[in-house]
Design a protein around this motif. Structure first.
Motif, mmCIF file in Angstrom:
data_model
loop_
_atom_site.group_PDB
_atom_site.id
_atom_site.type_symbol
_atom_site.label_atom_id
_atom_site.label_comp_id
_atom_site.label_asym_id
_atom_site.label_seq_id
_atom_site.Cartn_x
_atom_site.Cartn_y
_atom_site.Cartn_z
ATOM 1 N N GLY A 1 42.853 35.358 41.865
ATOM 2 C CA GLY A 1 43.715 36.125 42.748
ATOM 3 C C GLY A 1 45.199 35.887 42.550
ATOM 4 O O GLY A 1 45.693 35.706 41.429
ATOM 5 N N TYR A 2 45.927 35.883 43.666
ATOM 6 C CA TYR A 2 47.384 35.708 43.596
ATOM 7 C C TYR A 2 47.766 34.324 43.082
ATOM 8 O O TYR A 2 48.817 34.163 42.453
ATOM 9 C CB TYR A 2 48.013 35.966 44.964
ATOM 10 N N VAL B 1 46.254 46.559 39.300
ATOM 11 C CA VAL B 1 45.218 47.037 40.214
ATOM 12 C C VAL B 1 44.734 45.831 41.010
ATOM 13 O O VAL B 1 44.290 44.838 40.436
ATOM 14 C CB VAL B 1 44.044 47.684 39.459
ATOM 15 N N ILE B 2 44.842 45.922 42.320
ATOM 16 C CA ILE B 2 44.469 44.816 43.206
ATOM 17 C C ILE B 2 43.276 45.251 44.044
ATOM 18 O O ILE B 2 43.328 46.259 44.759
ATOM 19 C CB ILE B 2 45.660 44.410 44.093
ATOM 20 N N ILE B 3 42.201 44.481 43.934
ATOM 21 C CA ILE B 3 40.946 44.804 44.608
ATOM 22 C C ILE B 3 40.728 43.804 45.734
ATOM 23 O O ILE B 3 40.640 42.602 45.490
ATOM 24 C CB ILE B 3 39.765 44.748 43.613
ATOM 25 N N GLY B 4 40.665 44.285 46.967
ATOM 26 C CA GLY B 4 40.483 43.369 48.087
ATOM 27 C C GLY B 4 40.651 44.061 49.420
ATOM 28 O O GLY B 4 40.570 45.290 49.524
ATOM 29 N N SER C 1 41.140 39.621 45.274
ATOM 30 C CA SER C 1 41.714 38.673 46.215
ATOM 31 C C SER C 1 40.986 38.776 47.551
ATOM 32 O O SER C 1 40.346 39.788 47.856
ATOM 33 C CB SER C 1 43.210 38.979 46.405
ATOM 34 N N GLY C 2 41.088 37.705 48.339
ATOM 35 C CA GLY C 2 40.447 37.703 49.656
ATOM 36 C C GLY C 2 38.955 37.438 49.565
ATOM 37 O O GLY C 2 38.446 36.956 48.552
#
Length: 319
Positions: free
Chosen positions: A40-41, A98-101, A9-10
């Protein structure tokens, strides 16, 4: 835990793909199912979720950007949007994400944690501005991109005996400008973390000229002021004529450096381990050259200070 998901995300950052690869393969190695969330979201809300296998992340470690893609998602900022995301998470049997940003991505993860969705966050932003970690994925690659640009611009600055302002990314954080300025031998480095002093910049340019130097490099973080505005100030206040180079989004692209590939692999694997250990709100990072995890709330309550001793060193070496 039987099934996890991974999303990016981002803003994109070189090394995101290496982190995705690490998450997927570490999860499968540990006997977990793993899904990729696209866009992303927004993709989480829309259910753009696919089961991933080992081959799903083949030949991506060297690629910039993110194969999962990214998107702005105003809808996720609403309670209704987050509830939609939670429904999709439960529908697909996902027990952790797992959120990568960067900072905004971490804040989104924090909202999911409040809704009882375990999250492990991997810091990926060229700005290097996530609290609690010394380095974020993408910073090293972007830094080398900026250094290469400075070296090339210096050739032209020397040939034409001119001063150049080089604007780099860093809206609220001056890490990229500071490290690039020191590594590129800039005469002046302007950061959001330090008050702007036009007299100091002018004096440095004049001091260099007095000892026979015919050019000057000024590295400016975009959060300080626009480069064209600085050029106008220097012209008006000291009759210093400068040329401007705004590096822009070129800093975010390109194949990740070896360092970014390695830390992305380490961070991704540690994120999976944190979820497997039952941690429900984890941020992954590096402290004292060791990969660690800490509570996600620390990212928002603790404010790291930029190491301004590097700025002092840069000023000393640019005499």
């Amino acid at each position: 835990m039987r099934k996890i998901a991974v999303l990016t995300s981002g803003g994109d950052a070189p090394g995101m793909n290496a982190a995705i690869r690490s998450v997927v393969r570490k999860a499968i190695f540990e006997g977990l199912e793993v899904a990729g969330v696209f866009n992303g979201y927004q993709g989480l809300i829309d259910g753009k979720i696919e089961q991933f296998q080992l081959g799903s992340v083949g030949d991506i470690i060297q690629r910039g950007g993110t194969v999962l893609r990214s998107a702005r998602c105003p809808e996720f900022m609403t309670e209704e949007g987050r509830q939609k995301a939670v429904r999709q998470i439960k529908l697909h049997g996902i027990e952790g994400i797992v959120i990568i940003g960067g900072d905004g991505s971490f804040r989104g993860a924090n909202e999911l944690v409040k809704l009882n969705i375990p999250c492990a966050c991997v810091p990926a932003t060229i700005d290097n501005d996530i609290n609690g970690t010394e380095f974020t994925i993408g910073f090293d690659t972007a830094l080398n991109t900026v250094i290469e640009a400075i070296d090339k611009i210096r050739d032209t600055a020397t040939s034409h005996e001119r001063s150049f302002i080089i604007e780099v990314m860093g809206r609220d954080a001056g890490d990229l400008a500071l490290w690039a300025g020191l590594g590129g031998g800039a005469e002046s480095i302007l950061l959001p973390e330090k008050e702007f002093d036009v007299t100091s910049v002018v004096n440095r340019i004049k001091k260099s000229a007095d000892r026979g130097k015919k050019h000057s490099i000024i590295v400016l973080a975009e959060g300080m002021m626009p480069a064209n505005e600085l050029a106008e100030v220097l012209k008006k206040e000291a009759n210093v004529d400068t040329r401007v180079s705004v590096l822009g989004h070129i800093q975010r692209g390109g194949s990740p450096s070896a360092r970014d590939r390695v830390i992305a692999s380490q961070y991704g694997a540690r994120a999976v381990e944190a979820l497997m250990e039952g941690k429900r709100s984890a941020a992954i990072g590096m402290r004292n050259h060791k990969v660690v995890d800490y509570n996600l709330e620390e990212v928002f309550t603790k404010r790291e200070k930029l190491d301004l001793s590097l700025l002092d060193l840069a000023e000393t070496l640019s005499i």
